[in-house]
Design a protein around this motif. Structure first.
Motif, short mmCIF file in Angstrom:
data_model
loop_
_atom_site.label_atom_id
_atom_site.label_comp_id
_atom_site.label_asym_id
_atom_site.label_seq_id
_atom_site.Cartn_x
_atom_site.Cartn_y
_atom_site.Cartn_z
N GLY A 142 0.81 -1.21 0.00
CA GLY A 142 0.00 0.00 0.00
C GLY A 142 0.84 1.26 0.00
O GLY A 142 0.49 2.26 -0.63
N THR A 143 1.98 1.23 0.70
CA THR A 143 2.88 2.37 0.72
C THR A 143 3.53 2.56 -0.65
O THR A 143 3.63 3.69 -1.16
N GLY B 161 -0.34 8.99 12.09
CA GLY B 161 1.00 8.49 12.35
C GLY B 161 1.32 8.42 13.82
O GLY B 161 0.46 8.18 14.67
N ASP B 162 2.61 8.67 14.14
CA ASP B 162 3.09 8.50 15.51
C ASP B 162 2.43 9.44 16.50
O ASP B 162 2.53 9.24 17.72
N VAL C 223 4.05 1.52 17.44
CA VAL C 223 4.13 0.06 17.48
C VAL C 223 5.58 -0.34 17.66
O VAL C 223 6.49 0.36 17.20
N PRO C 224 5.85 -1.47 18.34
CA PRO C 224 7.23 -1.96 18.35
C PRO C 224 7.64 -2.31 16.93
O PRO C 224 6.80 -2.70 16.10
N PRO C 225 8.91 -2.18 16.59
CA PRO C 225 9.34 -2.33 15.20
C PRO C 225 9.33 -3.75 14.68
O PRO C 225 9.57 -3.96 13.48
N LEU D 201 1.79 2.17 8.88
CA LEU D 201 0.55 2.52 9.54
C LEU D 201 0.25 4.00 9.37
O LEU D 201 -0.91 4.40 9.19
N ALA D 202 1.27 4.83 9.41
CA ALA D 202 1.08 6.25 9.14
C ALA D 202 0.57 6.47 7.72
O ALA D 202 -0.29 7.32 7.49
#
Length: 409
Positions: free
Chosen positions: A59-60, A293-294, A299-301, A309-310
Motif C-alpha cells: 500500500g505504501t 501516524g506516531d 508500534v514496536p518495530p 501505519l502512518a
C-alpha cells in the motif's frame, strides 16, 4: 522550501510535522489542488537524516506510485516475496507471495522516502516551513482553527479549515485534545533494540527474524551493500559497552552457524539503542484537528508497521479531506477516527504478538520459552498459521469506509 510569508497567512489544511505522514498527506492533497502548508519544528537535514523504517508494504509503494514519487523506489528498492524465521539456529521461510496471492514488501529506507518527498515538494508548490518554534494549535474545536509559530524571531499565524497533527509521539498536536476526551493505551517493553548500520553485504537476500535463548536478533538490510542488524538488549543498555567485535560475536551466536557463516563483518558507522512500546490514542479526531501516524500510535518495530501505519492513516484521511473540499461532504472526516483505529488496532495486535513470540521477556521461565518454541514450530508446519503471519506482515487492506460508523467528537 518556500516560507508562506511573514505575519498571517491562509490555507485549507495546515499540517504539523514534515515526517512521512505529513509530507505524504501534503503531496496527496496538493495533487487535488488543495492548499496546504506543512509546518515543521526541525530543519530538513534533521528530518531527512532520521534512520528508521526500512520495509514498505504494498500500500505504501502504491501510494508513492500514485503520487508519481516512485522513480528511485522502483530502481533502488529491493522487492521481497518472503522472510525467514530462525529458532535457536534452525531456519525456515515464510513465502509471502505464495500465501497471499502475490503480495510482496519492498526494502527502501525511510531516509530515501523523505528525500523523494522533499525533492518533489518545491516543484509541486507544496509549502514546507522548517525551523518553526513555539508551535501552538488554537481554536481546533471550531471551524476556524489556526496554527501559530515563531520562525527566525518573527511570529506567524496560519488560519485554516483543518489542522492535521503528524508531529510524532512527543509533538504538540495530541496534547491539544482535552483530557476528558482523549484516552490512551500503552505498554512499555522492558527491553530495547541495539542496532547497527554497516557497509557490508547482507547475510541473506531476505530478512531473518531470530528467536534465540539469549534473545531476539534481526538480520536486515538497506541495500545490497549496506546491512542493518539488531540485537535485543536491556532498555538501559549503553552503546559504549558494545564495541563492534562484541556485537558481531553476539549476533552470530544468536543467528546460528548456518546464517553466521554468511555474515560479513565490518566497522559500523551508526549504533543506537531504541526503546520499544505499544501506544494508541483515541479518538484520532477532535473538532477540526486530526491525528495521523506516531502522533496517534506507536508500534514496536518487530512487525515493520510504523511508517506503513502512518501511510494508511493519511490515505484514509486524504480521501476524507478531498471529499470535504471537493464535494462538501463531511461523512469521511466524521468517520475517519473510527475507520483508522480499526486498522491501527489490528496492526498493534500483530506487532504485539510478533514481539512476544520472538523476544525473551524478563522473568521468562523454561516453560514460557518452550511455549514460544512450540508456537514457532506450529508456524513452521501449518500453512494456515503462515498465511496469518504473511497477511499481516505484507499489510492488511484499509478498513471499510465510514458510512456505517458513528461520528467522532
Amino acid at each position: 522550501m518556500n516560507d508562506p510569508g511573514r505575519g498571517r497567512t491562509r490555507c485549507q489544511v495546515a499540517v504539523i510535522g514534515a515526517g512521512p505522514a505529513g509530507m505524504l498527506l501534503g503531496h496527496l492533497l496538493r495533487q487535488h489542488g488543495i492548499d496546504v502548508v506543512i509546518v515543521e519544528r526541525r530543519d530538513r537535514a534533521y528530518v531527512e537524516g532520521r534512520v528508521r523504517a526500512g520495509i514498505l508494504e504494498q500500500g505504501t509503494v502504491a501510494l508513492m506510485a500514485r503520487l508519481g514519487l516512485d522513480r528511485r523506489l522502483r530502481r533502488e528498492g529491493l522487492v521481497h516475496s518472503g522472510t525467514k524465521l530462525s529458532v535457536d539456529g534452525a531456519v525456515f521461510r515464510i513465502d509471502f507471495a505464495a500465501l497471499t496471492g502475490g503480495a510482496t514488501v519492498t526494502v527502501y529506507g525511510q531516509q530515501e522516502v523523505m528525500k523523494d518527498l522533499f525533492d518533489a515538494a518545491e516543484t509541486r508548490g507544496l509549502d514546507v516551513v522548517f525551523d518553526a518554534e513555539d508551535l501552538r494549535l488554537e481554536a481546533v474545536d471550531t471551524d476556524r482553527p489556526r496554527v501559530s509559530y515563531r520562525r527566525h524571531g518573527i511570529d506567524h499565524v496560519v488560519d485554516c479549515d483543518v489542522v492535521v497533527g503528524c508531529d510524532g509521539f512527543h509533538g504538540v498536536s495530541r496534547a491539544a485534545i482535552p483530557e476528558g476526551v482523549l484516552k490512551t493505551f500503552e505498554r512499555v517493553y522492558a527491553f530495547g533494540w541495539l542496532g547497527i548500520l554497516a557497509d557490508v553485504p547482507p547475510a541473506d537476500h531476505e530478512l531473518i527474524y531470530c528467536s534465540h535463548e539469549r534473545g531476539f536478533a534481526l538480520a536486515s538490510m538497506r541495500s545490497e551493500t549496506r546491512s542493518r542488524y539488531y540485537l535485543q538488549c536491556a532498555a538501559d543498555e549503553r552503546v559504549e559497552d558494545w564495541p563492534d567485535e562484541r556485537f558481531w560475536d553476539e549476533l552470530c551466536g544468536r543467528l546460528g552457524p548456518e546464517v553466521a557463516a554468511r555474515v560479513t563483518r565490518g566497522p559500523s558507522f551508526e549504533k543506537t539503542v531504541a526503546p520499544l512500546r505499544s501506544f494508541v490514542a483515541e479518538p484520532m479526531r477532535y473538532g477540526r484537528l486530526f491525528l495521523a501516524g506516531d502522533a496517534a500510535h506507536i508500534v514496536p518495530p518487530t512487525g515493520a508497521k510504523g511508517m506503513n501505519l502512518a501511510v494508511s492513516d493519511v490515505t484514509m484521511l486524504g480521501e476524507a479531506l478531498i471529499d470535504l473540499f471537493e464535494e462538501g461532504s463531511t461523512a469521511g472526516i466524521d468517520g475517519y477516527s473510527a475507520r483508522a483505529l480499526a486498522r491501527v488496532w489490528k496492526a498493534e495486535r500483530f506487532s504485539w504478538w510478533f514481539t512476544g513470540l520472538m523476544h525473551r521477556f524478563p522473568g521468562t521461565d523454561p516453560f514460557a520459552r518452550q511455549m514460544q518454541v512450540a508456537e514457532l514450530d506450529y508456524i513452521r508446519s501449518s500453512r494456515a498459521a503462515q498465511t496469518t503471519l504473511a497477511e499481516n506482515y505484507v499489510g492488511l487492506p484499509l478498513s471499510p469506509g465510514p458510512s456505517n460508523r458513528e461520528p467522532q467528537p
